[in-house]
Structure formats: C-alpha cells, structure tokens
Design an enzyme around this catalytic site. Structure first.
Site, PDB file in Angstrom:
ATOM      1  CB  THR A 249      -0.882   0.051   1.145  1.00  0.00           C
ATOM      2  OG1 THR A 249      -1.798  -1.187   1.185  1.00  0.00           O
ATOM      3  CG2 THR A 249      -1.916   1.208   1.137  1.00  0.00           C
TER       4      THR A 249
ATOM      5  CE  LYS B 164      -4.538  -2.018   1.254  1.00  0.00           C
ATOM      6  NZ  LYS B 164      -5.396  -3.054   2.033  1.00  0.00           N
TER       7      LYS B 164
ATOM      8  CE  LYS C  36       1.567   2.520   4.764  1.00  0.00           C
ATOM      9  NZ  LYS C  36       1.117   1.625   3.790  1.00  0.00           N
TER      10      LYS C  36
END
Length: 294
Positions: free
Chosen positions: A96, A172, A241
């Site tokens: 990711t 994603k 993140k």
C-alpha cells in the site's frame, strides 16, 4: 514461471511467501530482519542477505513492504531490484504505497527493459494465511497473463482495474478509506449506546447478523466490541501512513474528503497516547474517551 523472489516478510508478507512455497514455487526471500527469513528456510526458501542477490535470475519478484520509503530503498541503488533483476523479468508491488511512486517505478522498469505490475491486497494476516486475500491489479494486460498462476496462489480473487498502473493503488486507498470510515461509525455508535447504558456486544451482535451481515463488519465489530487491539493485525502507526495517502490523493485530485480529516485526528491522537503498536481499529478508544467513558 517457477522461480520467485519475495521481499518483505512482515505480518502480511510472511504468510503470503509461505503460501507460494506450499504452491510449489522455488522461492528466494529477503527481509531486513533475518529471523522471518530463517523461519521460511525451514519450509524450503532460499535466504539471501541482500535484495540484489535475492532477485538475480528469478522470473518474478514480489514486494510487500510497509511504505513508500521501504519500497524505494529496495528498488533503487546498486543493490536494488532495478539494477539486478533480469531483463523481461517482472516486479509486482503488492504494498500500500502512493500512486506517484508506482508510476515512477513503472517507468524505471520500462527503462531497464523489465516489466511491472501493481497488485495491492485487501485482507488481514489471517486472510493472507488462509489464501483469502482479495487482489486488485493494474498494469499491462500481457504481463497480468504471465503472473496469473502466482497471484492466484495468494488469494481468493483477483480484480483487474485496467492498464493504468497506479489505478490499483487508488482502489486500495479508497477501500481503506471505506474500512476506516466503518470503524469510526462503529466507534461513535458504541460510545452513544454505552453512555446510555446499552451493552456494546449486544449491539454488535444485532447489526452484524441483520443490517450489516457481512464479514468485514463481523470481524471488525468483534475486535472493537471486545477491544482486542493486541496483538495488532495491522498496526495503528501503519494506519496513519494510509490516512496520509488518502489525504495526498484527495488533495492531488482536488476532491474534498472531510472524513479523512477526522481519521487523521483519530490516528495522530492515538499515537500521541502511545498506541502506535495497537491494531488500527483502536482509534475506537478516542471516541470513547471523548464521550467521557474512559
């Protein structure tokens, strides 16, 4: 395609790499901390001390890493993937990471006469172990055909999002946004009910057997209702993140996403309270604390 290198053996990468071994692939592995590599060696993996050696003479390398910085560090430089992967060999990024890095890597691999795909996954470590991941993939169609056997060994389904290589990363990011929005909605609902004397587990039992009778609500509902935040399936610090990726993507596209701002506050506050090692669903604790329940 039988010779595969796997870079990154964290909570997701380790079970994925193990599944490739069980599927009969010859596997080269590299991990920054060697303990996980040694554990896979017992199952037949070949362990390497550097990325460059691990990717030499393989058909395909898979990277499953924590963030942009980690993927960048194993890709570039004299000991990186680009400098050591054979011409016409394939790199699949399953991490990711930002769409911008994916586009950059795709161009660099093309410059090196190598092939590249993006294929991030949805699912927690237990899903990785049981081959229940959902894979979202983008990149050149001809390359996707080459990697079918490998990707199918990792999950229960593969979804193709076209030839724009960064499209899967945006999928994603959007998917993770929806998951965290769900976590926040459950958290606020539980705070409201608990403050009014309604037992939290009874509410979760109700909604996950009727209105939201689907695995993701059932799984997260159980974790949140019982506050099973340790050990983490996905650490809260990594969740921050992901929230930053959401913010960057929305800013770059000029798409206001006000819920992202709420999520950012939840994650930053949680980390300030020394919960970085908790599961990312532990942002629920902030809703409870704000309601005076903790």
């Amino acid at each position: 395609m039988k010779k595969v290198a796997f870079i990154g053996l964290g909570s997701m990468g380790f079970p994925m790499a193990k599944n490739l071994l069980e599927a009969g692939f010859e596997l080269h592995v590299y991990n920054r901390t060697k303990t996980k590599s040694i554990e896979l060696e017992k199952f037949g993996a070949k362990v390497f001390n550097c990325v460059g050696d691990a990717v030499k003479n393989v058909d395909l390398v898979i990277t499953m890493l924590a963030n942009d910085e980690a993927l960048d560090s194993v890709s570039f430089g004299q000991d990186g993937i680009l400098a050591n992967l054979n011409k016409q060999a394939i790199h699949i990024s399953m991490s990711t990471v930002s769409p911008e890095l994916i586009e950059k890597l795709s161009q660099e691999h093309e410059n090196h006469e190598q092939k590249f795909l993006s294929a991030p996954v949805f699912g927690r470590p237990e899903a990785a172990l049981s081959r229940k991941l959902w894979v979202v993939m983008s990149g050149k169609q001809s390359v996707k055909e080459e990697v079918k056997e490998v990707v199918n060994a990792l999950g229960q389904g593969v979804f193709d999002f076209g030839e724009k290589v960064s499209a899967a990363n945006l999928i994603k990011i959007a998917g993770n946004f929806m998951i965290l929005s769900m976590v926040e909605a459950i958290s606020e609902s539980l705070a409201l009910l608990e403050k009014n004397g309604v037992e939290r587990q009874s509410f979760i039992d109700f909604i996950t057997s009727t209105l939201f009778n689907i695995p993701i609500y059932q799984n997260y509902g159980k974790i949140i209702a019982q506050r099973q935040y340790e050990p983490a399936g996905f650490k809260l610090e990594l969740g921050l993140k992901d929230v930053n990726l959401m913010h960057e993507a929305s800013s770059n596209a000029r798409v206001p996403m006000p819920i992202v701002d709420i999520l950012y506050s939840r994650f930053l506050t949680s980390i300030a309270k020394n919960r970085a090692h908790f599961d990312w669903s532990a942002i629920e604790l902030i809703a409870a604390e704000n309601a005076g329940l903790k």
